[in-house]
Motif scaffolding. Sequence first.
Motif, mmCIF file in Angstrom:
data_model
loop_
_atom_site.group_PDB
_atom_site.id
_atom_site.type_symbol
_atom_site.label_atom_id
_atom_site.label_comp_id
_atom_site.label_asym_id
_atom_site.label_seq_id
_atom_site.Cartn_x
_atom_site.Cartn_y
_atom_site.Cartn_z
ATOM 1 N N ARG A 191 -4.129 7.206 -2.789
ATOM 2 C CA ARG A 191 -3.735 6.104 -1.914
ATOM 3 C C ARG A 191 -4.315 4.808 -2.470
ATOM 4 N NH1 ARG A 191 -5.889 6.169 3.333
ATOM 5 N NH2 ARG A 191 -4.236 4.732 3.927
ATOM 6 N N VAL A 192 -3.444 3.825 -2.633
ATOM 7 C CA VAL A 192 -3.872 2.561 -3.232
ATOM 8 C C VAL A 192 -3.303 1.384 -2.433
ATOM 9 C CG1 VAL A 192 -4.114 3.482 -5.572
ATOM 10 C CG2 VAL A 192 -1.899 2.574 -4.827
ATOM 11 N N ALA A 193 -3.917 0.228 -2.648
ATOM 12 C CA ALA A 193 -3.427 -1.022 -2.065
ATOM 13 C C ALA A 193 -3.694 -2.133 -3.061
ATOM 14 C CB ALA A 193 -4.109 -1.304 -0.735
ATOM 15 N N TYR A 194 -3.019 -3.276 -2.874
ATOM 16 C CA TYR A 194 -3.097 -4.356 -3.854
ATOM 17 C C TYR A 194 -2.652 -5.657 -3.180
ATOM 18 C CZ TYR A 194 1.017 -1.448 -3.969
ATOM 19 O OH TYR A 194 2.018 -0.601 -3.579
ATOM 20 N N ALA B 183 -3.868 -1.527 5.427
ATOM 21 C CA ALA B 183 -4.206 -1.819 4.036
ATOM 22 C C ALA B 183 -3.250 -2.838 3.427
ATOM 23 C CB ALA B 183 -4.199 -0.533 3.213
ATOM 24 N N ALA B 184 -1.938 -2.672 3.691
ATOM 25 C CA ALA B 184 -0.957 -3.601 3.142
ATOM 26 C C ALA B 184 -1.113 -4.990 3.740
ATOM 27 C CB ALA B 184 0.457 -3.081 3.402
ATOM 28 N N ALA B 185 -1.523 -5.043 4.996
ATOM 29 C CA ALA B 185 -1.643 -6.326 5.682
ATOM 30 C C ALA B 185 -2.917 -7.072 5.331
ATOM 31 C CB ALA B 185 -1.590 -6.107 7.197
ATOM 32 N N MET B 186 -3.902 -6.371 4.778
ATOM 33 C CA MET B 186 -5.225 -6.959 4.628
ATOM 34 C C MET B 186 -5.563 -7.393 3.215
ATOM 35 S SD MET B 186 -7.508 -3.466 4.853
ATOM 36 C CE MET B 186 -9.108 -4.198 4.874
ATOM 37 N N ALA C 196 0.851 -1.185 0.000
ATOM 38 C CA ALA C 196 0.000 0.000 0.000
ATOM 39 C C ALA C 196 0.883 1.230 0.000
ATOM 40 C CB ALA C 196 -0.918 0.007 1.219
ATOM 41 N N GLY C 197 0.400 2.281 -0.634
ATOM 42 C CA GLY C 197 1.162 3.520 -0.673
ATOM 43 C C GLY C 197 0.483 4.556 -1.536
ATOM 44 N N GLU C 198 1.295 5.436 -2.114
ATOM 45 C CA GLU C 198 0.803 6.601 -2.851
ATOM 46 C C GLU C 198 1.287 6.548 -4.292
ATOM 47 O OE1 GLU C 198 2.180 11.186 -2.705
ATOM 48 O OE2 GLU C 198 1.381 10.412 -0.822
ATOM 49 N N TYR D 163 8.326 -6.115 -3.042
ATOM 50 C CA TYR D 163 9.408 -5.969 -2.055
ATOM 51 C C TYR D 163 10.372 -4.889 -2.546
ATOM 52 C CZ TYR D 163 8.358 -10.365 0.510
ATOM 53 O OH TYR D 163 7.789 -11.371 1.263
ATOM 54 N N ALA D 164 9.871 -3.675 -2.658
ATOM 55 C CA ALA D 164 10.653 -2.569 -3.208
ATOM 56 C C ALA D 164 10.102 -1.253 -2.679
ATOM 57 C CB ALA D 164 10.591 -2.583 -4.736
ATOM 58 N N GLU D 165 10.942 -0.215 -2.727
ATOM 59 C CA GLU D 165 10.510 1.091 -2.232
ATOM 60 C C GLU D 165 9.447 1.707 -3.125
ATOM 61 O OE1 GLU D 165 14.434 2.784 0.131
ATOM 62 O OE2 GLU D 165 14.310 3.086 -2.038
ATOM 63 N N GLU D 166 9.617 1.578 -4.436
ATOM 64 C CA GLU D 166 8.712 2.280 -5.349
ATOM 65 C C GLU D 166 8.502 1.442 -6.621
ATOM 66 O OE1 GLU D 166 8.163 6.876 -6.981
ATOM 67 O OE2 GLU D 166 9.590 6.423 -5.373
ATOM 68 N N PRO D 167 7.763 0.351 -6.507
ATOM 69 C CA PRO D 167 7.595 -0.550 -7.646
ATOM 70 C C PRO D 167 6.580 -0.037 -8.660
ATOM 71 C CG PRO D 167 6.280 -1.329 -5.829
ATOM 72 C CD PRO D 167 7.057 -0.140 -5.318
ATOM 73 N N VAL D 168 6.665 -0.577 -9.844
ATOM 74 C CA VAL D 168 5.637 -0.404 -10.861
ATOM 75 C C VAL D 168 4.740 -1.633 -10.809
ATOM 76 C CG1 VAL D 168 5.273 -0.551 -13.359
ATOM 77 C CG2 VAL D 168 6.847 1.146 -12.422
ATOM 78 N N ILE D 169 3.436 -1.403 -10.772
ATOM 79 C CA ILE D 169 2.488 -2.512 -10.707
ATOM 80 C C ILE D 169 1.382 -2.300 -11.745
ATOM 81 C CG2 ILE D 169 2.917 -2.795 -8.228
ATOM 82 C CD1 ILE D 169 0.039 -1.668 -7.818
ATOM 83 N N ALA D 170 0.679 -3.355 -12.042
ATOM 84 C CA ALA D 170 -0.465 -3.261 -12.947
ATOM 85 C C ALA D 170 -1.586 -2.491 -12.258
ATOM 86 C CB ALA D 170 -0.944 -4.650 -13.337
ATOM 87 N N ALA D 171 -2.118 -1.495 -12.941
ATOM 88 C CA ALA D 171 -3.224 -0.722 -12.370
ATOM 89 C C ALA D 171 -4.422 -1.629 -12.086
ATOM 90 C CB ALA D 171 -3.618 0.400 -13.323
ATOM 91 N N ALA D 172 -4.543 -2.698 -12.849
ATOM 92 C CA ALA D 172 -5.667 -3.624 -12.665
ATOM 93 C C ALA D 172 -5.632 -4.320 -11.317
ATOM 94 C CB ALA D 172 -5.666 -4.664 -13.780
ATOM 95 N N ALA D 173 -4.448 -4.348 -10.676
ATOM 96 C CA ALA D 173 -4.328 -5.006 -9.374
ATOM 97 C C ALA D 173 -4.639 -4.082 -8.207
ATOM 98 C CB ALA D 173 -2.912 -5.558 -9.206
ATOM 99 N N ALA D 174 -4.703 -2.778 -8.458
ATOM 100 C CA ALA D 174 -4.816 -1.794 -7.374
ATOM 101 C C ALA D 174 -6.263 -1.406 -7.117
ATOM 102 C CB ALA D 174 -4.008 -0.548 -7.710
ATOM 103 N N VAL D 175 -6.521 -1.063 -5.861
ATOM 104 C CA VAL D 175 -7.820 -0.496 -5.479
ATOM 105 C C VAL D 175 -7.553 0.736 -4.626
ATOM 106 C CG1 VAL D 175 -9.002 -2.729 -5.534
ATOM 107 C CG2 VAL D 175 -8.019 -1.906 -3.377
#
Length: 323
Positions: free
Chosen positions: A83-86, A116-119, A65-67, A93-105
Amino acid sequence: MKAIRVHEYGGPEVMRFEDVPLPEPGPGQIRVRQRAVGVNFIDIYFRTGAYKAAQLPFTPGKEGAGEVTAVGAGVSGFKIGDRVAYGSAEGTYAEEPVIAAAAAVHVPEGVDDATAAAMMLKGLTAEYLLHRVYRVKPGDTILFHAAAGGVGLIACQWAKHLGATVIGTAGTPEKAELAKAHGCDHVILYREEDFAKRVREITQGKGVPVVYDGVGKATFPASLDCLSPLGTFVSFGSASGAIEAFDIGLLAQKGSLYAIRPTLFTFSSQRPVLDAMAENLFGAVRSGAVRIPVNARYPLAEAQQVHRDLAGRETTGSTVMEP
């Protein structure tokens, strides 16, 4: 940026805390400055090679979870600063990863980043187990293995809120007490007791309509003996090792049973379903029906120790790492 990198499959020692270039999001991707990183058993499966990464080296991790700090082409619904989580991303396992927008809420107000990150992975897993694989209803009695684990503590609270009588299994008296504090009506110490026999005693010989099993080898095939006729065996993990040589004839012998091996990634692959699952989960947490126990926090640099603790079943609830 800093990230955990795995150059070869193996034990926790293969994870290295390294400098890597800050990535730019491509089409359909977002970049996120993470405030918290979730930890799950699936991360161990990828690190060891039980599940194969797309390539080596790779950065493990599915949850965080992050910004949002950058948005790739074609992405709608997310902007810088959100603010998003996935729970089904790649390389978290990175400070500022690139992720698929489809995975985020989107993360609603009232839910902090660590929660949020734990859940997400564990909470969304609990959501599909209780609401989609087998719909738990008032009056049901269910069995949930590893009730003091990350998924277990969420699912047992939620099942109790739905009106079920919850039987859980745990490995130690301390974990049994934790499970009782999170929704379990009965807790069986599976290392000391015949859990199938105890389930039959608790249910007066009837058995349960569903068994949720994230343990695997150590609890199979005894889990089938806990089920009532036409009951459902839900195998969603293999913390003790994979179930081997599954004989489908057992399902007939033990009462015309159903068996399913679902995954979160199948359920969350369609955007409307993921949004509905997340809304249900966040609603349960914000209402207080489900509490997310973040019982351990580590710096991202200590990922090796985190994996040792998780594999050794030294953890309860959720663990997060902070970049």
